[in-house]
Scaffold this active site. Sequence first.
Site, mmCIF file in Angstrom:
data_model
loop_
_atom_site.group_PDB
_atom_site.id
_atom_site.type_symbol
_atom_site.label_atom_id
_atom_site.label_comp_id
_atom_site.label_asym_id
_atom_site.label_seq_id
_atom_site.Cartn_x
_atom_site.Cartn_y
_atom_site.Cartn_z
ATOM 1 N N LYS A 139 0.798 14.551 0.631
ATOM 2 C CA LYS A 139 -0.559 14.685 0.109
ATOM 3 C C LYS A 139 -0.805 16.201 0.015
ATOM 4 C CE LYS A 139 -2.558 11.038 2.930
ATOM 5 N NZ LYS A 139 -3.076 10.049 1.983
ATOM 6 N N HIS B 270 0.608 -1.373 -0.085
ATOM 7 C CA HIS B 270 0.159 -0.077 -0.033
ATOM 8 C C HIS B 270 0.731 1.246 0.164
ATOM 9 C CE1 HIS B 270 -3.879 -1.828 0.958
ATOM 10 N NE2 HIS B 270 -3.046 -2.697 1.477
ATOM 11 N N THR C 128 -8.474 6.582 -2.070
ATOM 12 C CA THR C 128 -9.902 6.060 -2.063
ATOM 13 C C THR C 128 -10.920 7.021 -1.838
ATOM 14 O OG1 THR C 128 -9.638 5.425 0.078
ATOM 15 C CG2 THR C 128 -9.613 3.630 -1.585
ATOM 16 N N LYS D 24 -14.778 8.360 -3.776
ATOM 17 C CA LYS D 24 -15.874 8.718 -2.913
ATOM 18 C C LYS D 24 -16.623 9.766 -3.564
ATOM 19 C CE LYS D 24 -14.123 6.056 0.703
ATOM 20 N NZ LYS D 24 -12.926 6.054 1.906
ATOM 21 N N LYS E 235 -8.246 14.273 4.555
ATOM 22 C CA LYS E 235 -7.273 12.931 4.516
ATOM 23 C C LYS E 235 -6.308 13.361 5.540
ATOM 24 C CE LYS E 235 -6.391 13.791 -0.012
ATOM 25 N NZ LYS E 235 -6.779 12.494 -0.374
ATOM 26 N N ARG E 236 -5.813 12.052 5.761
ATOM 27 C CA ARG E 236 -4.558 12.307 6.954
ATOM 28 C C ARG E 236 -3.745 13.501 6.353
ATOM 29 N NH1 ARG E 236 -4.030 8.257 11.070
ATOM 30 N NH2 ARG E 236 -2.022 9.603 11.497
HETATM 31 C C1 26V Z 1 2.956 5.141 6.443
HETATM 32 C C2 26V Z 1 4.108 5.943 6.716
HETATM 33 C C3 26V Z 1 5.072 5.545 7.838
HETATM 34 C C4 26V Z 1 6.161 6.128 8.130
HETATM 35 C C5 26V Z 1 6.128 7.770 7.912
HETATM 36 C C6 26V Z 1 5.419 7.968 6.604
HETATM 37 C C7 26V Z 1 4.137 7.226 6.216
HETATM 38 C C8 26V Z 1 3.364 7.402 5.134
HETATM 39 C C9 26V Z 1 2.281 6.766 4.948
HETATM 40 C C10 26V Z 1 2.126 5.626 5.261
HETATM 41 C C11 26V Z 1 0.914 4.705 5.067
HETATM 42 C C12 26V Z 1 1.047 3.344 4.743
HETATM 43 C C13 26V Z 1 0.159 2.482 4.368
HETATM 44 C C14 26V Z 1 -1.129 3.299 3.824
HETATM 45 O O1 26V Z 1 -1.947 3.434 4.637
HETATM 46 N N1 26V Z 1 -1.328 3.293 2.489
HETATM 47 C C15 26V Z 1 -2.683 4.004 1.907
HETATM 48 O O2 26V Z 1 -3.317 2.642 1.554
HETATM 49 C C16 26V Z 1 -4.609 3.028 0.898
HETATM 50 C C17 26V Z 1 -5.452 1.884 0.504
HETATM 51 O O3 26V Z 1 -4.618 0.970 -0.511
HETATM 52 C C18 26V Z 1 -4.346 4.051 -0.337
HETATM 53 O O4 26V Z 1 -5.476 4.409 -0.939
HETATM 54 C C19 26V Z 1 -3.465 5.032 -0.032
HETATM 55 O O5 26V Z 1 -2.917 5.796 -1.133
HETATM 56 C C20 26V Z 1 -2.235 4.714 0.784
HETATM 57 O O6 26V Z 1 -1.391 5.891 1.149
#
Ligand code: 26V
Length: 819
Positions: free
Chosen positions: A564, A366, A666, A670, A558-559
């Site tokens: 982003k 992801h 996602t 929506k 969003k986060r």
């Molecule tokens: C994790 C981390 C950890 C360290 C600091 C930076 C950072 C940034 C992002 C993440 C997210 C990890 C996984 C995640 O949530 N991915 C999201 O998954 C969604 C479902 O597939 C997708 O729509 C998003 O684009 C994706 O960011």
Amino acid sequence: MTQETTAPTAEEVAAFRANVISKLTYSIGKDPEHASDHDWFEAVALATRDRMTDEWMARTRQVYQEGKKRVYYLSLEFLIGRLLTDSLSNLGLLEVAREALAGVDVDFDRIRGLEPDAALGNGGLGRLAACFMESMATLGIAAHGYGIRYDHGLFRQAIVDGWQHEQTETWLNFGNPWEFERPEVSYLIGFGGSVAAMPGTGSNPEQSRHFWHWAEGVRAIAYDTPVVGWRGASVNTLRLWRARAEADFHLERFNAGDHIGAVAEEARAESISRVLYPADSTEAGQELRLRQEYFFVAASLQDLLRRHLEQRGTLMNLPEFAAIQLNDTHPAIAVAELMRLLVDVHDVPWRKAWELTVGTLSYTNHTLLPEALETWPVGLMERLLPRHMQIIYLINAQHLDALRERGVHDLKLLRSVSLIEEDHGRRVRMGNLAFLGSHCVNGVSALHTGLMRETVFTDLHSLYPKRISNKTNGITFRRWLYQSNPQLTRLLVEHVGEELLDAPETMLRKLDPFADQADFRARFAAQRLENKQILARMIQDRLGITVDPNALFDVHVKRIHEYKRQLLNLLHTVALYQAIRSDPGGNWVPRVKIFAGKAAASYHTAKLIIKLTNDIARTINDDPTVRGLLKVVFLPNYNVSLAERIIPAADLSEQISTAGLEASGTSNMKFALNGALTIGTLDGANVEMCEQIGADHMFIFGMTAQEVEARKQANEYNAEATIIGSPRLNEVLMAIRNGAFSADDPARYTALIDGLKWHDTFMVCADFESYWKAQLEVEARWRDADSWWRSAVFNTSRTGWFSSDRTIREYAEEIWKVL
Ligand code: 26V
């Protein structure tokens, strides 16, 4: 409501009311005369759960009898939100419940607002798991979700003086009416200790079985929540594990007089399911996270192996009857744990065990952000999971040997595909472990999957060229259209028929011709206005800010993360503000900029961006020269329920990540489904949205992923030169940097802005002018209402492909082989 084909009969309503009153009386112990709204909520939830239960049991029995293959979705996150409307609506009982309650003077809409959000996830990844659970039940796939029942979900965000404060989330305070506690379904999960080879099992490490003398045992207890599909199609189970200290263990110490030690032991064991990890934070407490991952994987695998053995009597056919999907690398330790269970516990020979493991597991990636890829220090692994570390070494040796046998001797390649990273202290690469231990690996949008092949997994991909495939994400239309936007749903059903609700993927297209009918467009716009009025009231109530529902609602939720690029949107906001101030009499399009989102508690820059949003909001909203032409709003505590209110009220959807960094997104889907127009980069699923919807009906801007990469490679990007070339950007940056929005602390944003100038890792400056121009096009289109609403209709009509039913069908056919 639109969902129900016919109005409920008096008998149905009376029967449901009787069920609710019976729950109120006998399960909650309240006299209807004196019941609080919360008591009513609980009684309705319990009555609704009863309606699911018969079908649930029948279904479980049927899956067993038919000997169907089962899908196991392992995820550390399930971002469920509220379940009342969801369950009632899928059961076709929403109107029944509404009328049943009205008959006893209880307002359904008031009590449904009392349900806390189950926020057992951080964002997109967790919400995807929840959408998938609903789609799997709708498609009649026999699926079990497995995760952790956290006492505390994602923190509650409070905004104090513009800054984010995190408060403990307490969704279980009044209990959880949806779940069934299963004290009898429990497993003891070990940690630490040592490993001994079992005598007589051979000296070849691949042939010998080992006994793991773990030092600490934690009990996993199952809690089951039924998940019902559309029109009650089928009911699946979400099984979440709670950690409990092993009673005997703790009692022994207690009896020996070590009261403090006993309590500490208990607290340590139970901390495993205490709180959801902020997944996007880099400074997380490492050990507890690894304990969570292993805890839920071990419990889930034992549970599903027990079920399989009970039914089939052998594990040799596991891949034929079980498909295990790993949601990101969080459950990747499953590769080693499944090997351990097969080899050490069930006496399966190593090679066969490996074949069964790879045949059963698949893995979804992801994110490609390097800092987000999980690795665990070898030392920590050895201490916490000594047998797993051995197994990982063995898998690695077998893997590297096989490569050498195939004539691969390139040291650089061997290092890159190894399970152990040697450069920054020795660490286990969970992505590589998941890749090797799975027969299918997938990305979540076409662009992301392509980048997986070209970047993070390029070497593994060259060795296993068929393993990676794409499964573009989707969303459940039941929640994100029917439930959250009944006004629009009603309009759609009126025009294309009831069938739309059952086959939106094809039926939505039938709306296309209506885009050219002025009266339809007017009704489309009218339902939006209604949703905007509701949101405007909420903004007024919560923040005391008055916004005009006729203004363009420009939404970025969003986060909060630098990639982003909420900051890019803020730069546009300030540029627009300055432009209006310099020409207050100009013909401006009135806009409301709406922001919401949480920052990881330890992510300083993200929290500063929230403060900046609030500083800018205060300054602009208080400035009489802009005459309300521009308003800025930051809605606190973004969660699923808030998303359900905001998205149907959006005119413009901001999807503006640096190209190549957002795996899919996602919320983009929506918004489009609800008819918002997207301003966005060619990133993640935006690319495929553009193909489906048509570039004319979106506002695409900025560098492509390739261009971003090329600039990074060439090392030639210089934000300073870009800033010099854009007086507008320069003026914005200077204003923020010099304290125009932070008179109380003029230096607050100096470092933030200087960071843009010197590094600009996320190419905010590089894309600014292109974004500004795209925003001018937005305004031009908004002024031409016919054209705007025509595009809005196309956004709804052409988004059918993004149903999570389509996504799940692809997983089911191509990976799980269950359809
Ligand atoms: C994790 C981390 C950890 C360290 C600091 C930076 C950072 C940034 C992002 C993440 C997210 C990890 C996984 C995640 O949530 N991915 C999201 O998954 C969604 C479902 O597939 C997708 O729509 C998003 O684009 C994706 O960011």
